[in-house]
Design an enzyme around this catalytic site. Sequence first.
Site: not given
Lengths: 279, 372
Positions: A93, A123, A200
Site C-alpha cells: 500500500h 501487503d 508503513s
Amino acid sequence: MLGRLSIFTIYCYCGLFVATLLACIGFSRTSALAFTSEEIATMKAYERVAPSVVNITTHQCEPGYFLCAVPSIEGAGSGIVLRPNGLIITNYHVVYGARDIEVMVAGKRRLKARIIASDPDYDLSVIKVNVGKRPLRAIKLGDSDALRIGQRVLAVGNPFGLGETLTAGVVSMTGRTLKDKGKVLKNLIQTDAAINPGNSGGALIDLSGRLVGICTAILSPTGASVRIGFATPVNRIKAVAPGLMNPWPKTVGLLTIVLLAVLVLRSLFGRRRRAVEVG
Amino acid sequence: MRYAKFFSLALAVCLLIWISRASALTDEEVNNIELYQRLAAGVVKITSTVIEHDVLMHAVPAEGTGTGSIIDPRGYILTNKHVIGSGKLVVTLANGKKYRARLIGSDLGSDLAIVKIDVPPEGLTVIPMGDSAGLKVGQKAISIGDPFGLGKSLTVGVISSVGRTVRASNGFLVENVIQTDAAINPGNSGGPLIDSSGKIIGITTAIFSPTGASVGIGFAIPVNLARKVASQLIKKGYYSYSYLGAALMDLFPEISRVLKLPVKRGALVTVVVPGGPAQKAGLKGGIAKGRIGNDIVMSGADVIVSVNGVQVNNADAAVREIHRLRPGDVVRLGIVRSDGTPKILTFILGERPPGEHNRAAVSRIIHRPGAV
C-alpha cells in the site's frame, strides 16, 4: 603446609585484585556513561539498523482539469534493504499506484526505484534501486516465531514523512488477525511502539538489531498512533520474498541454462560429425 | 577445615549476589523509580489565568496549565513562553503549596520563559541541566509533567531522533530539536525531558499530532540552547539576538532569471531597516516591486551569498549563520549587487531591539520570509 597456604593466599589476593579491578571498570563505566543496559542495547540496535531503513516518497498522478494527469506529491513510507544490490521490501500500500518512487538512503542519498514484484494478499512489495558502485547495507533477518509477549521491540521508520525516527515498545501480542477492506492479514505481531502513517514498510527489530517484522497497519479511531500497531512477521517475508525477488526459482533458471547449453553443444558437435560422415 | 571456611564464605557471597540480582525490578525500572523520586519535587505546575471573552463578550477567566522545572535555588523556574500567557501566574510545588509567580523574561524564538517564586532555597529541589550535544538515538528520555492538568505524571520513552529543525511561531528556526516517543500531551509543555542520569536534556515544547494528543511524536528544545537563553533571561530579562536589520527572502533560479542576477541561489534582501547595522554598512534593499506568480519580489536589491565565508543558499541559512554570532561580533557578508558585481561587506552586528520580532511581518507576503 606452609607452601600450600602461601599459594592459596596468593590465589585469594589475585582473585580479590581482579574483582576490584572489574568493579572499578564497571563503576567508572556506569558513572561516565550513566546508561542502563537496556539503553545501551537500544542505541546499538538502532545504529546497526539505521542504514538499512530507507524513506520512500511516492508521487501519484491525479487527473486534473481536462483529465490531464497532474503529478502531486503523495505518500511517505518506509522500506527495508534486503540485499546490498538495492532490493528493498516495503508494504504494497506504500507503492501501490505510484507514478514514480523515490528512495532516500541514510538521510542523504536519493535514488529512483521501480517495483519488481507485489503481493497484495500479504501487503508486500519488492522494489529495486540502482545502487551503482556503492552497495547498500542489508538488514539481518531474525526469527519472528521466537518472539515472546513482553519482549522489547523497536520500530524504525518515517512517520508523517518527518524523517528517520526510532520508537520503542514491547510485543503486545502475536498471531493477530486483521480484516481490512476485504483483505485478511494473518498472524500479525501487535506492538505498543508508536507506529504512525509513514511508518508503513518500516522495520520492527528486536534488541539484537534483527528484523522481526515489517510495520503494516494500526488500529486507531484517529488515524494516528494509539499504541496499537501491527507488523507482518519476518518469517512471512522469508517465505514470500524469494519468490517476489525472482519470479523464476533458482533451480528452474539453472536447469534452463544447462538444457540450453546441452542443446547448443549437441547441435554444434552433431553438425560436425555429420560433415565428417559426408566427407 | 580451612577449605570449609573458604567455601562457606564463597557460598555466602554468591547468595548475596543472587539475592541482589533476584529483585523483582529490572535495572531499567529501578532507574526510572529512582529518577522520579529524586526529581519530581523539582517539577512544578504552572497555572496561568487569562481573561477571555465569551460569545456575549462577558469577561470569563480561563485557566491554562503547563509545567516548569526549578533550575535555580533562588526560585527561578524554566518553562515555555506559550505556557505563561499574559495573565496571573500561579506555581504549585510538589508539596501542594501555591505561590504567586512573576515573569522574569521570555523569548519567542525559542519559546522559553523564566518565572520566579519567592521561596527560601531549602524548600526547593533543583533539577540539574545536562548536555544535549552528545545525545544518541535510542537512549532513554523521561518526561515529568502535568498532562491535561491531571496531576504529576511520569512518561518514559526513547530519543527518536536528534538534529531536527523546527520553525518557531515568529519564523525563527530552532535547531537540534530532540524528538521522543515518551508520551507528551497538552499540559506537559515547559516540563523537563530527563536522561537516565537525571539531568535535563530538553524542554518539552511541541508535539506532532493530527489529533491534538500524543501519537508518540514529541519535541523538546535542546538544553544547550535553553541554558543560554535562561541565563540571559535571568540577567537581562530578554534574550539578545544578533541583528542585521534586514528582511530576507529565498532567491530561486526563476526569480534570479527575471532580475537578471548572476547567482541562482542566495538570500535576497527585501527591506533594510533605516539606521540598522546593515544599512550603515551599505546593504541595499529592494527598490521597486515586481510580481512573479504569487510572489512579490523587490528588484534592485542585494543578494547575500555567504556569511563569514559560509555559503548560504536561502534566507533560512543566512539567518542561521547570523544567529550563530553574538551581538558585537564582526560579520563578513559576501553579497552580489543587483548589477552583478560581487562585494564583501564587513561590519559589526547589532543587538535585536526587544519587540523587533514583528519586523518579520513586513515580509510575510513574501514566500518563506526571514528577518535578521
